[in-house]
Design a protein around this motif. Structure first.
Motif, PDB file in Angstrom:
ATOM      1  N   LYS A   1     -16.457  -3.426  -2.244  1.00 51.84           N
ATOM      2  CA  LYS A   1     -15.445  -4.374  -2.749  1.00 51.84           C
ATOM      3  C   LYS A   1     -16.082  -5.366  -3.714  1.00 51.84           C
ATOM      4  CE  LYS A   1     -14.076  -7.830  -0.231  1.00 51.84           C
ATOM      5  NZ  LYS A   1     -14.184  -9.036  -1.058  1.00 51.84           N
ATOM      6  N   ASP A   2     -17.281  -5.832  -3.342  1.00 54.28           N
ATOM      7  CA  ASP A   2     -17.954  -6.805  -4.203  1.00 54.28           C
ATOM      8  C   ASP A   2     -18.388  -6.184  -5.531  1.00 54.28           C
ATOM      9  OD1 ASP A   2     -17.592  -8.661  -2.225  1.00 54.28           O
ATOM     10  OD2 ASP A   2     -19.620  -8.431  -1.374  1.00 54.28           O
ATOM     11  N   SER A   3     -18.661  -4.855  -5.484  1.00 51.52           N
ATOM     12  CA  SER A   3     -19.121  -4.187  -6.721  1.00 51.52           C
ATOM     13  C   SER A   3     -17.976  -3.859  -7.664  1.00 51.52           C
ATOM     14  CB  SER A   3     -19.872  -2.895  -6.383  1.00 51.52           C
ATOM     15  OG  SER A   3     -18.979  -1.910  -5.872  1.00 51.52           O
ATOM     16  N   MET A   4     -16.770  -3.866  -7.154  1.00 52.76           N
ATOM     17  CA  MET A   4     -15.620  -3.511  -7.998  1.00 52.76           C
ATOM     18  C   MET A   4     -15.391  -4.616  -9.015  1.00 52.76           C
ATOM     19  SD  MET A   4     -12.889  -1.850  -5.295  1.00 52.76           S
ATOM     20  CE  MET A   4     -11.680  -1.588  -6.577  1.00 52.76           C
TER      21      MET A   4
ATOM     22  N   ALA B   1     -21.335   3.590  18.459  1.00 54.40           N
ATOM     23  CA  ALA B   1     -20.082   3.362  17.731  1.00 54.40           C
ATOM     24  C   ALA B   1     -20.080   1.957  17.123  1.00 54.40           C
ATOM     25  CB  ALA B   1     -18.888   3.538  18.675  1.00 54.40           C
ATOM     26  N   LYS B   2     -20.601   0.987  17.831  1.00 55.25           N
ATOM     27  CA  LYS B   2     -20.649  -0.382  17.317  1.00 55.25           C
ATOM     28  C   LYS B   2     -21.556  -0.481  16.101  1.00 55.25           C
ATOM     29  CE  LYS B   2     -21.554  -5.174  18.713  1.00 55.25           C
ATOM     30  NZ  LYS B   2     -22.032  -6.073  19.815  1.00 55.25           N
ATOM     31  N   ILE B   3     -22.693   0.247  16.183  1.00 52.82           N
ATOM     32  CA  ILE B   3     -23.639   0.243  15.057  1.00 52.82           C
ATOM     33  C   ILE B   3     -22.986   0.873  13.824  1.00 52.82           C
ATOM     34  CG2 ILE B   3     -25.815   1.202  14.199  1.00 52.82           C
ATOM     35  CD1 ILE B   3     -26.851   1.033  17.118  1.00 52.82           C
ATOM     36  N   TYR B   4     -22.334   2.103  14.003  1.00 55.69           N
ATOM     37  CA  TYR B   4     -21.695   2.807  12.876  1.00 55.69           C
ATOM     38  C   TYR B   4     -20.566   1.976  12.288  1.00 55.69           C
ATOM     39  CZ  TYR B   4     -24.239   7.041  14.214  1.00 55.69           C
ATOM     40  OH  TYR B   4     -25.221   7.947  14.484  1.00 55.69           O
ATOM     41  N   LEU B   5     -19.822   1.289  13.150  1.00 58.37           N
ATOM     42  CA  LEU B   5     -18.720   0.465  12.660  1.00 58.37           C
ATOM     43  C   LEU B   5     -19.266  -0.680  11.825  1.00 58.37           C
ATOM     44  CD1 LEU B   5     -15.710  -0.233  12.611  1.00 58.37           C
ATOM     45  CD2 LEU B   5     -16.019  -1.488  14.767  1.00 58.37           C
ATOM     46  N   GLY B   6     -20.365  -1.270  12.259  1.00 55.03           N
ATOM     47  CA  GLY B   6     -20.969  -2.348  11.492  1.00 55.03           C
ATOM     48  C   GLY B   6     -21.424  -1.862  10.115  1.00 55.03           C
ATOM     49  N   GLU B   7     -22.060  -0.672  10.106  1.00 54.56           N
ATOM     50  CA  GLU B   7     -22.512  -0.110   8.821  1.00 54.56           C
ATOM     51  C   GLU B   7     -21.338   0.173   7.908  1.00 54.56           C
ATOM     52  OE1 GLU B   7     -24.863   3.310   9.601  1.00 54.56           O
ATOM     53  OE2 GLU B   7     -26.580   2.175  10.382  1.00 54.56           O
ATOM     54  N   ALA B   8     -20.250   0.705   8.467  1.00 56.94           N
ATOM     55  CA  ALA B   8     -19.076   1.020   7.675  1.00 56.94           C
ATOM     56  C   ALA B   8     -18.472  -0.227   7.063  1.00 56.94           C
ATOM     57  CB  ALA B   8     -18.031   1.750   8.532  1.00 56.94           C
ATOM     58  N   VAL B   9     -18.424  -1.285   7.850  1.00 56.03           N
ATOM     59  CA  VAL B   9     -17.869  -2.536   7.332  1.00 56.03           C
ATOM     60  C   VAL B   9     -18.764  -3.104   6.237  1.00 56.03           C
ATOM     61  CG1 VAL B   9     -17.328  -4.947   7.930  1.00 56.03           C
ATOM     62  CG2 VAL B   9     -16.605  -3.076   9.450  1.00 56.03           C
ATOM     63  N   ASP B  10     -20.078  -3.058   6.449  1.00 56.61           N
ATOM     64  CA  ASP B  10     -21.011  -3.537   5.427  1.00 56.61           C
ATOM     65  C   ASP B  10     -20.807  -2.782   4.109  1.00 56.61           C
ATOM     66  OD1 ASP B  10     -22.123  -5.388   7.097  1.00 56.61           O
ATOM     67  OD2 ASP B  10     -23.832  -4.127   7.679  1.00 56.61           O
ATOM     68  N   ASN B  11     -20.660  -1.446   4.204  1.00 56.65           N
ATOM     69  CA  ASN B  11     -20.466  -0.637   2.992  1.00 56.65           C
ATOM     70  C   ASN B  11     -19.157  -0.977   2.298  1.00 56.65           C
ATOM     71  OD1 ASN B  11     -22.866   0.776   3.174  1.00 56.65           O
ATOM     72  ND2 ASN B  11     -21.984   2.398   4.474  1.00 56.65           N
ATOM     73  N   LEU B  12     -18.103  -1.223   3.088  1.00 59.25           N
ATOM     74  CA  LEU B  12     -16.824  -1.600   2.486  1.00 59.25           C
ATOM     75  C   LEU B  12     -16.948  -2.935   1.754  1.00 59.25           C
ATOM     76  CD1 LEU B  12     -14.190  -0.645   5.231  1.00 59.25           C
ATOM     77  CD2 LEU B  12     -14.336   0.274   2.898  1.00 59.25           C
ATOM     78  N   ILE B  13     -17.660  -3.884   2.373  1.00 59.69           N
ATOM     79  CA  ILE B  13     -17.812  -5.201   1.743  1.00 59.69           C
ATOM     80  C   ILE B  13     -18.596  -5.071   0.436  1.00 59.69           C
ATOM     81  CG2 ILE B  13     -18.890  -7.476   2.010  1.00 59.69           C
ATOM     82  CD1 ILE B  13     -18.257  -7.236   5.041  1.00 59.69           C
ATOM     83  N   LYS B  14     -19.704  -4.263   0.482  1.00 60.02           N
ATOM     84  CA  LYS B  14     -20.516  -4.064  -0.722  1.00 60.02           C
ATOM     85  C   LYS B  14     -19.703  -3.390  -1.828  1.00 60.02           C
ATOM     86  CE  LYS B  14     -24.964  -3.734   1.667  1.00 60.02           C
ATOM     87  NZ  LYS B  14     -26.076  -2.829   2.061  1.00 60.02           N
TER      88      LYS B  14
ATOM     89  N   LYS C   1      -4.696  -1.529  -5.687  1.00 54.55           N
ATOM     90  CA  LYS C   1      -4.304  -0.931  -4.421  1.00 54.55           C
ATOM     91  C   LYS C   1      -5.535  -0.657  -3.560  1.00 54.55           C
ATOM     92  CE  LYS C   1      -1.597   2.952  -2.623  1.00 54.55           C
ATOM     93  NZ  LYS C   1      -0.824   4.158  -2.971  1.00 54.55           N
ATOM     94  N   ILE C   2      -6.601  -0.178  -4.211  1.00 58.15           N
ATOM     95  CA  ILE C   2      -7.837   0.120  -3.483  1.00 58.15           C
ATOM     96  C   ILE C   2      -8.478  -1.167  -2.965  1.00 58.15           C
ATOM     97  CG2 ILE C   2     -10.189   1.016  -3.732  1.00 58.15           C
ATOM     98  CD1 ILE C   2      -9.053   3.014  -5.785  1.00 58.15           C
ATOM     99  N   ARG C   3      -8.537  -2.219  -3.843  1.00 56.47           N
ATOM    100  CA  ARG C   3      -9.173  -3.481  -3.433  1.00 56.47           C
ATOM    101  C   ARG C   3      -8.452  -4.109  -2.254  1.00 56.47           C
ATOM    102  NH1 ARG C   3      -8.438  -8.658  -4.082  1.00 56.47           N
ATOM    103  NH2 ARG C   3      -6.594  -8.309  -5.350  1.00 56.47           N
ATOM    104  N   MET C   4      -7.121  -4.181  -2.369  1.00 57.34           N
ATOM    105  CA  MET C   4      -6.329  -4.786  -1.291  1.00 57.34           C
ATOM    106  C   MET C   4      -6.447  -3.978  -0.005  1.00 57.34           C
ATOM    107  SD  MET C   4      -2.916  -5.954  -3.392  1.00 57.34           S
ATOM    108  CE  MET C   4      -2.139  -6.575  -1.888  1.00 57.34           C
TER     109      MET C   4
END
Length: 580
Positions: free
Chosen positions: A291-294, A276-289, A224-227
């Protein structure tokens, strides 16, 4: 010293208030007049058990009050109990008993228990009733009398033996308890060792359970978390079906930047959107990282479940939380250490027992020698006193007997009072064998033996008030004069009261109180008055001749008073080194 006594509604006494003086006080009256009621009232005040039957008919309570002068022991007890002391050095005590059976005791106005009152007044008053001499038949009392005559040195030695005896008994009990519970001790050691090992093997850490529960929840919701993360990334950054949030934010930012060149107020908004664009980019990067670590390990959740189950087992046994389990382990270690050191404690106990046994044998032997050293003088003095009391042929001895109970140390039997108890032996007449006092003495002889001992004890006894209630039973003639003289001699160092029916004793009194019954309004009442001069002669005359008072009996009474006065004067002069 007893200064005053007030008795209210006691038996047939309605109310009596008496003032007393130092010296020899006698109380006389006809048979049945109630002489001994005054002694009974004092005994009640001293804490003697009493029923509501002593309350005068028609009254709801009885009250006895007395005023004494204090001594050092009384002062010590008052300080111990935090009871205020009177400035004039007097002690005021009272005891009352109500119809409902409740008793109230007071010392200087403060409520105390009957036991406290009894303990306090035992240092002030001692009563020897007409049956009190029976105490002398008991070996414990005989040893007490004998040891007191040995003085402070002997009593201190006896206390030393008593302390060693008590310590040794306690050590024996502790040793026996350890040996008696050896099986239980070993079982407890095994249990504690197992429990400590079980807890330590678990290697628990504070906060661990909360972390495990949180990790289990994460693993249980892995898909559920990954999806959810993938869907969020799609909407925020990679949306093949349309503009993503990142792209739309970029488009909007470009428009705002263009407008900011036309209106400076819009430039601040552009800055905000840029951030806001910078923070959004960082947030997306963290989500991708993230997800990849799971990486779901199929055995991880099983290991967590096993660990949580192990913790729950320990919680059922040792505490509701990991903190409580670890606390139980520390306490178990302390107990295990104590139990494991019992062997060392046993060794210490055995060593201490050997040491105290040796000391006790030495000190008890020393006590025995001190007792043996005073026997000859004690016997001689008792025989001398008995001779003066009309038992001139009596022989007295002291027999040392092994205690019937106590400890046996290397073949030596002893109690807390030493290696022996004693038996007073008496041969009343020439040719008779010595026998224990309780087997041979009559009531009159026992009275005289008790008085002989009390006369000797007068030198070491510190009780300031002595009351003798008809101890002259079975005594008459010349012996009565000797008894009177001894009581008066005791009164030179103590305040003495004597209830008597013998005129020879009454004539020696420094103060003479007369008790009589009267019928007032169809009720029996007791009156007490102090006699002087003529009234005293009349009372002595009555005692000499019964109910008939004649000129002859009055003359005899005068002669008794003169004789007593002369003998008192002679004794006083001799004590001062003068001549009669």
């Amino acid at each position: 010293m007893l200064l005053a006594l007030r008795v209210k509604d006691f038996a047939i006494i309605d109310e009596i208030t008496l003032d007393f003086h130092d010296g020899f006080n006698v109380i006389t009256g006809e048979t049945g007049a109630g002489k001994s009621l005054l002694v009974d009232a004092v005994a009640f005040l001293l804490g003697e058990r009493a029923s509501t039957d002593i309350i005068r008919s028609g009254s709801n309570r009885t009250l006895v009050e007395a005023m004494f002068t204090m001594n050092e022991e009384v002062e010590r007890l008052l300080d111990e109990w935090d009871i205020p002391k009177e400035k004039d050095g007097t002690l005021l005590v009272s005891r009352e008993l109500n119809k409902n059976g409740r008793s109230k005791c007071r010392v200087n106005g403060e409520l105390v228990t009957v036991g406290m009152l009894e303990r306090l007044l035992s240092n002030v008053v001692e009563i020897h009733g007409q049956h009190e001499h029976q105490k002398i038949l008991h070996r414990d009392f005989q040893l007490e009398v004998f040891d007191r005559l040995g003085g402070d040195e002997l009593l201190n030695q006896r206390n030393k033996v008593k302390e060693l005896f008590s310590r040794l008994k306690n050590l024996y009990a502790e040793r026996d308890e350890i040996y008696g519970k050896e099986k239980e001790r070993q079982q407890r050691i095994d249990l504690l060792s197992f429990q400590i090992e079980e807890i330590e093997k678990a290697n628990l850490k504070i906060g661990e359970e909360e972390e495990l529960l949180e990790e289990r929840q994460r693993l249980q919701n892995y898909e559920k978390i990954r999806m959810g993360i993938e869907e969020a990334i799609k909407f925020l950054y990679e949306n093949p079906e349309g503009f993503s949030a990142f792209e739309q934010l970029g488009e909007g930012l470009d428009i705002i930047k263009t407008l900011s060149s036309l209106d400076e107020n819009i430039s601040n908004i552009a800055n905000l959107l840029e951030n806001a664009k910078i923070y959004l980019g960082e947030a997306v990067d963290n989500l991708i990282k993230y997800k990849d670590s799971m990486n779901l390990d199929p055995s991880a959740i099983e290991e967590i479940e096993e660990r949580l189950y192990r913790i729950s087992q320990l919680k059922r046994k040792y505490g509701k939380t990991i903190e409580e389990i670890l606390e139980y382990k520390e306490k178990a270690k302390e107990e295990l250490d104590m139990l494991s050191n019992m062997e060392a404690r046993l060794e210490n106990i055995e060593a201490e027992i050997n040491s105290i046994e040796e000391k006790l044998l030495y000190e008890s032997e020393k006590l025995s020698e001190m007792r043996k050293n005073i026997v000859q003088d004690f016997v001689k003095r008792v025989e001398s006193e008995l001779s003066e009391l009309g038992m001139e042929h009596a022989k007295f001895s002291v027999e040392f007997i092994e205690p019937s109970s106590g400890l046996n140390i290397n073949g030596v039997k002893l109690s807390e009072k030493g290696r022996e108890v004693i038996e007073f032996m008496l041969s009343s007449n020439p040719g008779e064998l010595f026998k224990p006092l309780r087997h041979v003495a009559s009531g009159g002889e026992l009275s005289r033996v008790m008085l002989a001992l009390k006369t000797i004890l007068n030198e070491v006894d510190n009780t300031p008030v002595l009351i003798f209630d008809e101890i002259d039973t079975g005594i008459g003639g010349e012996t009565a004069y000797l008894l009177a003289q001894k009581l008066w001699n005791i009164s030179k160092r103590r305040q003495v009261f004597c209830v008597t029916h013998l005129p020879q004793i009454a004539a020696w009194a420094d103060y003479h109180f007369h008790v009589e019954k009267k019928i007032v309004n169809d009720q029996t009442r007791i009156r007490v008055s102090m006699l002087e001069d003529k009234s005293r002669i009349l009372e002595l005359s009555r005692m000499l001749g019964g109910s008939i008072v004649s000129d002859v009996s009055q003359q005899h009474a005068k002669e008794l008073l003169v004789k007593a006065s002369q003998l008192k004067g002679k004794e006083s002069l001799e004590n001062m080194g003068g001549e009669s």
